[in-house]
Design a protein around this motif. Sequence first.
Motif, short mmCIF file in Angstrom:
data_model
loop_
_atom_site.label_atom_id
_atom_site.label_comp_id
_atom_site.label_asym_id
_atom_site.label_seq_id
_atom_site.Cartn_x
_atom_site.Cartn_y
_atom_site.Cartn_z
N THR B 97 -25.93 -15.06 128.97
CA THR B 97 -25.05 -16.18 128.63
C THR B 97 -24.62 -16.13 127.17
OG1 THR B 97 -26.98 -17.56 128.11
CG2 THR B 97 -26.09 -17.69 130.35
N GLY B 98 -25.11 -15.16 126.42
CA GLY B 98 -24.80 -15.09 125.00
C GLY B 98 -23.52 -14.36 124.67
N GLY B 99 -22.98 -13.65 125.65
CA GLY B 99 -21.69 -13.01 125.46
C GLY B 99 -21.71 -11.70 124.73
N GLN B 100 -22.91 -11.20 124.40
CA GLN B 100 -22.94 -9.96 123.64
C GLN B 100 -23.65 -8.84 124.38
OE1 GLN B 100 -24.07 -10.46 119.56
NE2 GLN B 100 -22.83 -12.29 119.28
N ASP B 101 -23.87 -9.03 125.68
CA ASP B 101 -24.50 -7.95 126.43
C ASP B 101 -23.44 -7.12 127.14
OD1 ASP B 101 -25.61 -9.98 129.28
OD2 ASP B 101 -23.84 -10.10 127.99
N THR B 102 -23.87 -6.14 127.88
CA THR B 102 -22.94 -5.23 128.54
C THR B 102 -22.02 -5.98 129.48
OG1 THR B 102 -24.55 -3.44 128.42
CG2 THR B 102 -22.80 -3.23 130.07
N GLN B 103 -20.75 -5.65 129.38
CA GLN B 103 -19.77 -6.28 130.25
C GLN B 103 -19.27 -5.28 131.29
OE1 GLN B 103 -16.76 -8.53 128.19
NE2 GLN B 103 -18.24 -9.51 126.84
#
Lengths: 113, 114
Positions: B97-103
């Motif tokens: 939910t932090g937006g900085q992991d693998t997309q």
Amino acid sequence: SQQGEEDPQALSIQEGENATMNCSYKTSINNLQWYRQNSGRGLVHLILIRSNEREKHSGRLRVTLDTSKKSSSLLITASRAADTASYFCATGKPYSSASKIIFGSGTRLSIRP
Amino acid sequence: NAGVTQTPKFQVLKTGQSMTLQCAQDMNHNSMYWYRQDPGMGLRLIYYSASEGTTDKGEVPNGYNVSRLNKREFSLRLESAAPSQTSVYFCASSSGTGGQDTQYFGPGTRLTVL
């Protein structure tokens, strides 16, 4: 606003040679990711390196991170025709839930047979 | 697993028309994103959703609305299309939910506004 900027914008090399792409960024980061985009397709994640890591390997890929210079490099060894693609770095800022990862404008890599 | 799917693949609109781009993921991811990619540029974030029922603006939200219909689906709506919205649109998802992991990205929708 672009946080990461790739260099060079375009790179053409012979198959079998190594390809090196660089990414520079402006502010502190949590992590840095590299993605590949084949023509007309979505991005594919390659590798993530955290701010406390200096080097990471994945197959023929080697990523380095120098936080003092605010830069990262992606090395592809023994290039193949299938490596022809655009490569993007993406940076994640620390202590920010509102600011997601920010992509650079990419390096277009062409592998000549 | 299909991963992230987007419909349609191509669309041509006239100025002022409206349309909705659909995105679905089957990876049980919490976060979903909409980006646009213009020629020679990286991706710019339009909107994102960190969890079902929440949405937030990204870098370029003007002219767009989004709906997180459920955990799987995240739609992007253009209410009154303008030529400046001609672009390739990508949907992505990530587990955190932090937006900085693998997309993980869908194949994209190529939109032309005349």
